[in-house]
Each structure stands twice: as C-alpha cells, then as structure tokens.
Design a protein around this motif. Structure first.
Motif, PDB file in Angstrom:
ATOM      1  N   PHE A  64       0.850  -1.190   0.000  1.00 25.84           N
ATOM      2  CA  PHE A  64       0.000   0.000   0.000  1.00 25.84           C
ATOM      3  C   PHE A  64       0.885   1.240   0.000  1.00 25.84           C
ATOM      4  CE2 PHE A  64      -2.423  -3.195   2.494  1.00 25.84           C
ATOM      5  CZ  PHE A  64      -3.428  -3.420   1.574  1.00 25.84           C
ATOM      6  N   ARG A  65       1.828   1.298  -0.941  1.00 20.92           N
ATOM      7  CA  ARG A  65       2.851   2.336  -0.941  1.00 20.92           C
ATOM      8  C   ARG A  65       2.285   3.705  -0.621  1.00 20.92           C
ATOM      9  NH1 ARG A  65       7.825   2.112  -3.968  1.00 20.92           N
ATOM     10  NH2 ARG A  65       8.547   1.761  -1.868  1.00 20.92           N
ATOM     11  N   GLU A  66       1.200   4.070  -1.193  1.00 15.93           N
ATOM     12  CA  GLU A  66       0.630   5.376  -0.896  1.00 15.93           C
ATOM     13  C   GLU A  66      -0.715   5.183  -0.217  1.00 15.93           C
ATOM     14  OE1 GLU A  66       1.021   8.400  -3.931  1.00 15.93           O
ATOM     15  OE2 GLU A  66       2.508   7.152  -4.928  1.00 15.93           O
ATOM     16  N   TRP A  67      -0.779   5.661   0.993  1.00 16.43           N
ATOM     17  CA  TRP A  67      -1.997   5.607   1.809  1.00 16.43           C
ATOM     18  C   TRP A  67      -2.275   7.033   2.221  1.00 16.43           C
ATOM     19  CZ3 TRP A  67      -4.068   6.323   6.724  1.00 16.43           C
ATOM     20  CH2 TRP A  67      -5.158   5.534   7.066  1.00 16.43           C
ATOM     21  N   HIS A  68      -3.375   7.590   1.771  1.00 13.86           N
ATOM     22  CA  HIS A  68      -3.657   8.997   2.019  1.00 13.86           C
ATOM     23  C   HIS A  68      -4.080   9.229   3.458  1.00 13.86           C
ATOM     24  CE1 HIS A  68      -4.235  10.353  -2.418  1.00 13.86           C
ATOM     25  NE2 HIS A  68      -3.144   9.655  -2.230  1.00 13.86           N
ATOM     26  N   HIS A  69      -3.238   9.942   4.196  1.00 12.04           N
ATOM     27  CA  HIS A  69      -3.533  10.299   5.575  1.00 12.04           C
ATOM     28  C   HIS A  69      -4.375  11.564   5.655  1.00 12.04           C
ATOM     29  CE1 HIS A  69      -0.944   7.477   7.872  1.00 12.04           C
ATOM     30  NE2 HIS A  69      -0.412   7.349   6.667  1.00 12.04           N
ATOM     31  N   TRP A  70      -4.398  12.332   4.553  1.00 11.06           N
ATOM     32  CA  TRP A  70      -5.106  13.615   4.568  1.00 11.06           C
ATOM     33  C   TRP A  70      -5.224  14.092   3.133  1.00 11.06           C
ATOM     34  CZ3 TRP A  70      -2.575  18.614   6.837  1.00 11.06           C
ATOM     35  CH2 TRP A  70      -3.553  19.504   7.290  1.00 11.06           C
ATOM     36  N   LEU A  71      -6.367  14.601   2.758  1.00  8.01           N
ATOM     37  CA  LEU A  71      -6.546  15.150   1.413  1.00  8.01           C
ATOM     38  C   LEU A  71      -7.431  16.384   1.512  1.00  8.01           C
ATOM     39  CD1 LEU A  71      -6.149  14.977  -1.665  1.00  8.01           C
ATOM     40  CD2 LEU A  71      -8.169  13.510  -1.741  1.00  8.01           C
ATOM     41  N   VAL A  72      -6.857  17.525   1.120  1.00  9.06           N
ATOM     42  CA  VAL A  72      -7.575  18.793   1.151  1.00  9.06           C
ATOM     43  C   VAL A  72      -7.417  19.442  -0.227  1.00  9.06           C
ATOM     44  CG1 VAL A  72      -7.848  21.025   2.332  1.00  9.06           C
ATOM     45  CG2 VAL A  72      -6.960  19.047   3.591  1.00  9.06           C
ATOM     46  N   VAL A  73      -8.524  19.901  -0.797  1.00  7.09           N
ATOM     47  CA  VAL A  73      -8.489  20.547  -2.111  1.00  7.09           C
ATOM     48  C   VAL A  73      -9.039  21.962  -2.008  1.00  7.09           C
ATOM     49  CG1 VAL A  73      -8.715  18.332  -3.317  1.00  7.09           C
ATOM     50  CG2 VAL A  73     -10.763  19.666  -2.832  1.00  7.09           C
ATOM     51  N   ASN A  74      -8.859  22.721  -3.065  1.00  5.46           N
ATOM     52  CA  ASN A  74      -9.378  24.090  -3.161  1.00  5.46           C
ATOM     53  C   ASN A  74      -8.952  24.949  -1.973  1.00  5.46           C
ATOM     54  OD1 ASN A  74     -10.674  23.425  -5.616  1.00  5.46           O
ATOM     55  ND2 ASN A  74     -12.382  22.550  -4.486  1.00  5.46           N
ATOM     56  N   ILE A  75      -7.657  24.897  -1.677  1.00  2.00           N
ATOM     57  CA  ILE A  75      -7.092  25.667  -0.571  1.00  2.00           C
ATOM     58  C   ILE A  75      -6.760  27.075  -1.067  1.00  2.00           C
ATOM     59  CG2 ILE A  75      -5.158  25.838   1.048  1.00  2.00           C
ATOM     60  CD1 ILE A  75      -4.864  22.744   0.732  1.00  2.00           C
ATOM     61  N   PRO A  76      -7.347  28.105  -0.453  1.00  2.00           N
ATOM     62  CA  PRO A  76      -6.983  29.458  -0.872  1.00  2.00           C
ATOM     63  C   PRO A  76      -5.615  29.831  -0.308  1.00  2.00           C
ATOM     64  CG  PRO A  76      -8.641  29.543   0.871  1.00  2.00           C
ATOM     65  CD  PRO A  76      -8.396  28.086   0.552  1.00  2.00           C
ATOM     66  N   GLY A  77      -4.664  30.137  -1.173  1.00  2.00           N
ATOM     67  CA  GLY A  77      -3.295  30.448  -0.733  1.00  2.00           C
ATOM     68  C   GLY A  77      -2.724  29.253   0.001  1.00  2.00           C
ATOM     69  N   CYS A  78      -2.330  29.453   1.253  1.00  2.00           N
ATOM     70  CA  CYS A  78      -1.816  28.370   2.107  1.00  2.00           C
ATOM     71  C   CYS A  78      -2.738  28.094   3.280  1.00  2.00           C
ATOM     72  CB  CYS A  78      -0.442  28.742   2.662  1.00  2.00           C
ATOM     73  SG  CYS A  78       0.850  28.818   1.447  1.00  2.00           S
ATOM     74  N   ASP A  79      -3.949  28.616   3.257  1.00  2.00           N
ATOM     75  CA  ASP A  79      -4.849  28.466   4.392  1.00  2.00           C
ATOM     76  C   ASP A  79      -5.592  27.137   4.312  1.00  2.00           C
ATOM     77  OD1 ASP A  79      -6.485  28.738   6.571  1.00  2.00           O
ATOM     78  OD2 ASP A  79      -7.121  30.785   6.075  1.00  2.00           O
ATOM     79  N   VAL A  80      -4.910  26.082   4.757  1.00  3.12           N
ATOM     80  CA  VAL A  80      -5.469  24.730   4.694  1.00  3.12           C
ATOM     81  C   VAL A  80      -6.814  24.653   5.421  1.00  3.12           C
ATOM     82  CG1 VAL A  80      -5.065  22.299   5.294  1.00  3.12           C
ATOM     83  CG2 VAL A  80      -3.196  23.687   4.425  1.00  3.12           C
ATOM     84  N   ASN A  81      -6.968  25.429   6.484  1.00  2.00           N
ATOM     85  CA  ASN A  81      -8.221  25.424   7.242  1.00  2.00           C
ATOM     86  C   ASN A  81      -9.423  25.895   6.425  1.00  2.00           C
ATOM     87  OD1 ASN A  81      -7.055  24.457   9.653  1.00  2.00           O
ATOM     88  ND2 ASN A  81      -6.343  26.513  10.146  1.00  2.00           N
ATOM     89  N   LYS A  82      -9.163  26.620   5.341  1.00  2.00           N
ATOM     90  CA  LYS A  82     -10.258  27.102   4.483  1.00  2.00           C
ATOM     91  C   LYS A  82     -10.439  26.223   3.246  1.00  2.00           C
ATOM     92  CE  LYS A  82     -10.188  31.879   6.001  1.00  2.00           C
ATOM     93  NZ  LYS A  82      -9.953  33.281   5.637  1.00  2.00           N
ATOM     94  N   GLY A  83      -9.642  25.170   3.126  1.00  2.00           N
ATOM     95  CA  GLY A  83      -9.789  24.237   2.021  1.00  2.00           C
ATOM     96  C   GLY A  83     -10.915  23.251   2.277  1.00  2.00           C
ATOM     97  N   GLU A  84     -11.190  22.418   1.283  1.00  2.00           N
ATOM     98  CA  GLU A  84     -12.241  21.415   1.386  1.00  2.00           C
ATOM     99  C   GLU A  84     -11.600  20.068   1.723  1.00  2.00           C
ATOM    100  OE1 GLU A  84     -14.383  21.529  -2.330  1.00  2.00           O
ATOM    101  OE2 GLU A  84     -14.561  23.716  -2.212  1.00  2.00           O
ATOM    102  N   VAL A  85     -11.865  19.569   2.926  1.00  2.00           N
ATOM    103  CA  VAL A  85     -11.290  18.307   3.379  1.00  2.00           C
ATOM    104  C   VAL A  85     -12.033  17.150   2.711  1.00  2.00           C
ATOM    105  CG1 VAL A  85     -10.846  16.816   5.365  1.00  2.00           C
ATOM    106  CG2 VAL A  85     -10.589  19.295   5.583  1.00  2.00           C
ATOM    107  N   GLN A  86     -11.297  16.357   1.939  1.00  2.00           N
ATOM    108  CA  GLN A  86     -11.887  15.187   1.290  1.00  2.00           C
ATOM    109  C   GLN A  86     -11.615  13.912   2.087  1.00  2.00           C
ATOM    110  OE1 GLN A  86     -13.940  15.638  -1.266  1.00  2.00           O
ATOM    111  NE2 GLN A  86     -13.488  17.809  -1.106  1.00  2.00           N
ATOM    112  N   LEU A  87     -10.472  13.862   2.742  1.00  2.00           N
ATOM    113  CA  LEU A  87     -10.147  12.769   3.656  1.00  2.00           C
ATOM    114  C   LEU A  87      -9.608  13.414   4.928  1.00  2.00           C
ATOM    115  CD1 LEU A  87      -8.328  10.233   1.289  1.00  2.00           C
ATOM    116  CD2 LEU A  87     -10.595   9.973   2.304  1.00  2.00           C
ATOM    117  N   LYS A  88     -10.284  13.200   6.063  1.00  2.00           N
ATOM    118  CA  LYS A  88      -9.853  13.775   7.334  1.00  2.00           C
ATOM    119  C   LYS A  88      -8.479  13.255   7.713  1.00  2.00           C
ATOM    120  CE  LYS A  88     -14.389  14.523   9.305  1.00  2.00           C
ATOM    121  NZ  LYS A  88     -15.280  14.252  10.441  1.00  2.00           N
TER     122      LYS A  88
END
Length: 158
Positions: A64-88
């Motif tokens: 399972f070489r790549e196991w997504h621990h976190w996936l966030v898309v549509n992040i404005p600038g670097c503000d991850v907290n304002k992005g859309e979390v797809q995988l917590k």
C-alpha cells in the motif's frame, strides 16, 4: 527531498519549493524522524510559497505504498483550514517491526477549482485511503508537478 527515495517512489520530479509543516513546536524537516504520538493530530501549521505511507505495510514490501492520511483541495493560498477536506487527517501508525515509514506532504497549484469526486468502493473501513497514487490524483485533476513538499519519517512506538 529525494534522499529517501521519494523520487521516484511517490513523485517523478522534486517540487521547486519546500512546504513548511509544523506539529506545534515540532517541524517536519525533509526526513526527520517524528513519533506517531507526536503526529497523531493534524499539523498546526502548513505553508508554502504561492503566487497569490508510501511505505505500508513496510518500506521493503510497499503493498500500500501510498496511503492517504489527509486530502484537502481548493485551498486558498496556504490556508489549509479554508480548504475542502476530502479525507480527514489520520496520524502515522506504522505497524510494529516495519522500521521507518516516510510520510509525504505535497502541494499542487490547481489550474482551477476542483470538483473532487471519489469513485472508490471499499468493503473495509480505511481501504479507501490505500494504494492511492499522488501521480494519479495529479493526472486526474490536471495538477502537473507538485510545487512544494516535505516529509518526515516515523516507526512504531511501544
């Protein structure tokens, strides 16, 4: 970033910039070793320059070489907290006896807003995160090469 084989195991080309990732006072620093208890919660700070478990179950046998621990898309600038979390966020949890695992953070410049859709059907909880390839995700959403990245290493504690 390629000193531990991130290139070519996970991505084809090194990002041009380093992503700053912090867990409180601890900083991810291109392969430094952090413990699972130090990274059990989501990072407290992530940044990279903007214009506006590749090793599961073990590094030797990366089924399972790549196991997504976190996936966030549509992040404005670097503000991850304002992005859309797809995988917590799920912290590291390397199995006992499997040595160091690499945990990679990657940022891509999106050409436009992503309408993320996931068609993976899983019969066991957690497997929806398994065997996902950063390259495939980048290709699906036309993201190109990562613009920033970083990683840490962790092994089972106990």
């Amino acid at each position: 970033m390629d000193s531990d084989g991130i290139v070519p195991d996970v991505i084809d080309v090194l990002p041009t910039d380093i992503m700053e990732v912090k867990y409180g006072d601890l900083q991810v620093n291109n392969g430094n070793e952090l413990t699972p208890s130090q990274v059990k919660e989501a990072p407290t700070s992530i940044s990279w320059p903007t214009e506006d478990d590749p090793d599961a179950p073990s590094r030797e046998k990366p089924k399972f070489r790549e196991w997504h621990h976190w996936l966030v898309v549509n992040i404005p600038g670097c503000d991850v907290n304002k992005g859309e979390v797809q995988l917590k966020y799920v912290g590291s949890g390397p199995p006992k006896g499997t040595k160091l695992h690499r945990y990679v953070f990657l940022a891509y410049k999106q050409p436009s807003r992503i309408s993320y859709s996931d068609t993976v059907v899983c019969t066991k909880p957690g497997l929806e995160r398994a065997s996902r390839k950063a390259r495939d995700l980048a290709a699906t959403y036309n993201l190109g090469k990562p613009v920033a990245g970083n990683y840490f290493q962790a092994e089972h504690e106990g």
